[in-house]
Design a protein around this motif. Structure first.
Motif, PDB file in Angstrom:
ATOM      1  N   ILE A  10      29.430  39.325  41.135  1.00  0.00           N
ATOM      2  CA  ILE A  10      30.592  39.267  40.073  1.00  0.00           C
ATOM      3  C   ILE A  10      31.496  40.231  39.990  1.00  0.00           C
ATOM      4  CG2 ILE A  10      30.873  38.620  37.749  1.00  0.00           C
ATOM      5  CD1 ILE A  10      28.077  37.589  37.584  1.00  0.00           C
ATOM      6  N   ASP A  11      32.674  40.107  40.246  1.00  0.00           N
ATOM      7  CA  ASP A  11      33.711  41.288  40.250  1.00  0.00           C
ATOM      8  C   ASP A  11      34.663  41.251  38.938  1.00  0.00           C
ATOM      9  OD1 ASP A  11      33.339  42.093  42.910  1.00  0.00           O
ATOM     10  OD2 ASP A  11      34.347  40.217  43.381  1.00  0.00           O
ATOM     11  N   LEU A  12      34.675  40.220  38.282  1.00  0.00           N
ATOM     12  CA  LEU A  12      35.757  40.023  37.082  1.00  0.00           C
ATOM     13  C   LEU A  12      34.918  39.279  35.850  1.00  0.00           C
ATOM     14  CD1 LEU A  12      38.333  40.708  35.810  1.00  0.00           C
ATOM     15  CD2 LEU A  12      39.065  38.459  36.784  1.00  0.00           C
TER      16      LEU A  12
ATOM     17  N   PRO B 297      28.264  48.885  35.490  1.00  0.00           N
ATOM     18  CA  PRO B 297      29.300  49.517  35.042  1.00  0.00           C
ATOM     19  C   PRO B 297      30.766  49.506  35.610  1.00  0.00           C
ATOM     20  CG  PRO B 297      27.840  51.140  36.060  1.00  0.00           C
ATOM     21  CD  PRO B 297      27.344  49.865  36.075  1.00  0.00           C
ATOM     22  N   ASP B 298      30.825  48.943  36.776  1.00  0.00           N
ATOM     23  CA  ASP B 298      32.070  48.969  37.537  1.00  0.00           C
ATOM     24  C   ASP B 298      32.560  47.386  37.371  1.00  0.00           C
ATOM     25  OD1 ASP B 298      30.091  48.018  39.208  1.00  0.00           O
ATOM     26  OD2 ASP B 298      30.968  48.508  41.058  1.00  0.00           O
ATOM     27  N   ASN B 299      32.072  46.701  36.595  1.00  0.00           N
ATOM     28  CA  ASN B 299      32.629  45.242  36.621  1.00  0.00           C
ATOM     29  C   ASN B 299      33.929  45.457  35.862  1.00  0.00           C
ATOM     30  OD1 ASN B 299      31.032  43.657  37.714  1.00  0.00           O
ATOM     31  ND2 ASN B 299      30.120  42.522  35.900  1.00  0.00           N
ATOM     32  N   LYS B 300      34.966  44.425  36.290  1.00  0.00           N
ATOM     33  CA  LYS B 300      36.343  44.703  35.548  1.00  0.00           C
ATOM     34  C   LYS B 300      36.165  43.577  34.391  1.00  0.00           C
ATOM     35  CE  LYS B 300      38.302  46.211  39.571  1.00  0.00           C
ATOM     36  NZ  LYS B 300      39.427  46.003  40.967  1.00  0.00           N
ATOM     37  N   VAL B 301      36.975  43.545  33.525  1.00  0.00           N
ATOM     38  CA  VAL B 301      36.971  42.658  32.328  1.00  0.00           C
ATOM     39  C   VAL B 301      38.507  42.515  31.729  1.00  0.00           C
ATOM     40  CG1 VAL B 301      36.677  44.634  30.368  1.00  0.00           C
ATOM     41  CG2 VAL B 301      35.807  42.089  29.982  1.00  0.00           C
ATOM     42  N   ILE B 302      38.473  41.285  31.241  1.00  0.00           N
ATOM     43  CA  ILE B 302      39.811  40.675  30.566  1.00  0.00           C
ATOM     44  C   ILE B 302      39.244  39.996  29.245  1.00  0.00           C
ATOM     45  CG2 ILE B 302      41.707  38.988  30.553  1.00  0.00           C
ATOM     46  CD1 ILE B 302      41.527  39.034  33.725  1.00  0.00           C
TER      47      ILE B 302
ATOM     48  N   LYS C  27      47.159  37.851  36.023  1.00  0.00           N
ATOM     49  CA  LYS C  27      46.231  38.899  35.675  1.00  0.00           C
ATOM     50  C   LYS C  27      44.892  39.068  36.438  1.00  0.00           C
ATOM     51  CE  LYS C  27      46.989  41.433  32.794  1.00  0.00           C
ATOM     52  NZ  LYS C  27      47.492  42.396  32.940  1.00  0.00           N
ATOM     53  N   VAL C  28      44.138  37.853  36.772  1.00  0.00           N
ATOM     54  CA  VAL C  28      43.224  37.930  37.414  1.00  0.00           C
ATOM     55  C   VAL C  28      43.261  38.491  38.713  1.00  0.00           C
ATOM     56  CG1 VAL C  28      41.279  36.367  38.647  1.00  0.00           C
ATOM     57  CG2 VAL C  28      41.832  35.873  36.233  1.00  0.00           C
ATOM     58  N   ARG C  29      44.557  38.303  39.420  1.00  0.00           N
ATOM     59  CA  ARG C  29      44.714  38.722  40.527  1.00  0.00           C
ATOM     60  C   ARG C  29      45.096  40.084  40.637  1.00  0.00           C
ATOM     61  NH1 ARG C  29      43.164  37.280  45.082  1.00  0.00           N
ATOM     62  NH2 ARG C  29      42.399  39.096  44.680  1.00  0.00           N
ATOM     63  N   GLN C  30      45.707  40.670  39.707  1.00  0.00           N
ATOM     64  CA  GLN C  30      46.089  41.877  39.461  1.00  0.00           C
ATOM     65  C   GLN C  30      44.898  42.693  39.063  1.00  0.00           C
ATOM     66  OE1 GLN C  30      48.274  42.679  35.969  1.00  0.00           O
ATOM     67  NE2 GLN C  30      47.982  44.992  35.856  1.00  0.00           N
ATOM     68  N   MET C  31      43.789  42.310  38.334  1.00  0.00           N
ATOM     69  CA  MET C  31      42.556  42.970  38.225  1.00  0.00           C
ATOM     70  C   MET C  31      41.795  42.860  39.303  1.00  0.00           C
ATOM     71  SD  MET C  31      42.665  43.888  34.985  1.00  0.00           S
ATOM     72  CE  MET C  31      40.616  44.196  34.802  1.00  0.00           C
ATOM     73  N   LEU C  32      41.633  42.044  40.307  1.00  0.00           N
ATOM     74  CA  LEU C  32      40.785  41.938  41.465  1.00  0.00           C
ATOM     75  C   LEU C  32      41.362  43.120  42.405  1.00  0.00           C
ATOM     76  CD1 LEU C  32      39.984  38.339  41.691  1.00  0.00           C
ATOM     77  CD2 LEU C  32      38.315  40.176  41.005  1.00  0.00           C
ATOM     78  N   ASP C  33      42.786  43.042  42.413  1.00  0.00           N
ATOM     79  CA  ASP C  33      43.504  43.828  43.509  1.00  0.00           C
ATOM     80  C   ASP C  33      43.119  45.474  43.192  1.00  0.00           C
ATOM     81  OD1 ASP C  33      44.104  41.878  45.048  1.00  0.00           O
ATOM     82  OD2 ASP C  33      45.893  41.524  44.321  1.00  0.00           O
ATOM     83  N   SER C  34      43.107  45.709  41.585  1.00  0.00           N
ATOM     84  CA  SER C  34      43.311  47.031  41.313  1.00  0.00           C
ATOM     85  C   SER C  34      41.751  47.812  41.619  1.00  0.00           C
ATOM     86  CB  SER C  34      43.346  47.039  39.915  1.00  0.00           C
ATOM     87  OG  SER C  34      42.493  46.504  39.061  1.00  0.00           O
TER      88      SER C  34
END
Length: 79
Positions: A5-7, A31-36, A72-79
């Motif tokens: 799970i990446d996001l 701890p490294d999961n990204k979140v919106i 936003k999802v694309r931005q978060m996954l690419d960051s």
């Protein structure tokens, strides 16, 4: 194969745990999961209901157009 799970996307105001509380539990495991965070409430109301002003988090106010959400999802996954 292990699933990854990446996001995470959470509504900030939920019945039993708010989005922040749920995220904090998951963050202890990974701890490294990204979140919106999302909400139909304004950012000010969300801050009063459990989010902390100094936190760095992505927030999208509902209603969210599919285009904005995908950006936003694309931005978060690419960051």
């Amino acid at each position: 194969a292990e699933k990854k799970i990446d996001l995470l996307i959470f509504d900030t105001i939920m019945p039993k745990k708010n989005g922040r509380e749920a995220y904090d539990v998951i963050r202890q495991i990974k701890p490294d999961n990204k979140v919106i965070f999302t909400s139909g409430y304004t950012r000010d109301v969300v801050l009063k209901r459990g989010m902390v002003e100094g936190d760095t988090f992505e927030f999208l106010q509902k209603p969210i157009s599919p285009y904005v959400l995908l950006q936003k999802v694309r931005q978060m996954l690419d960051s």
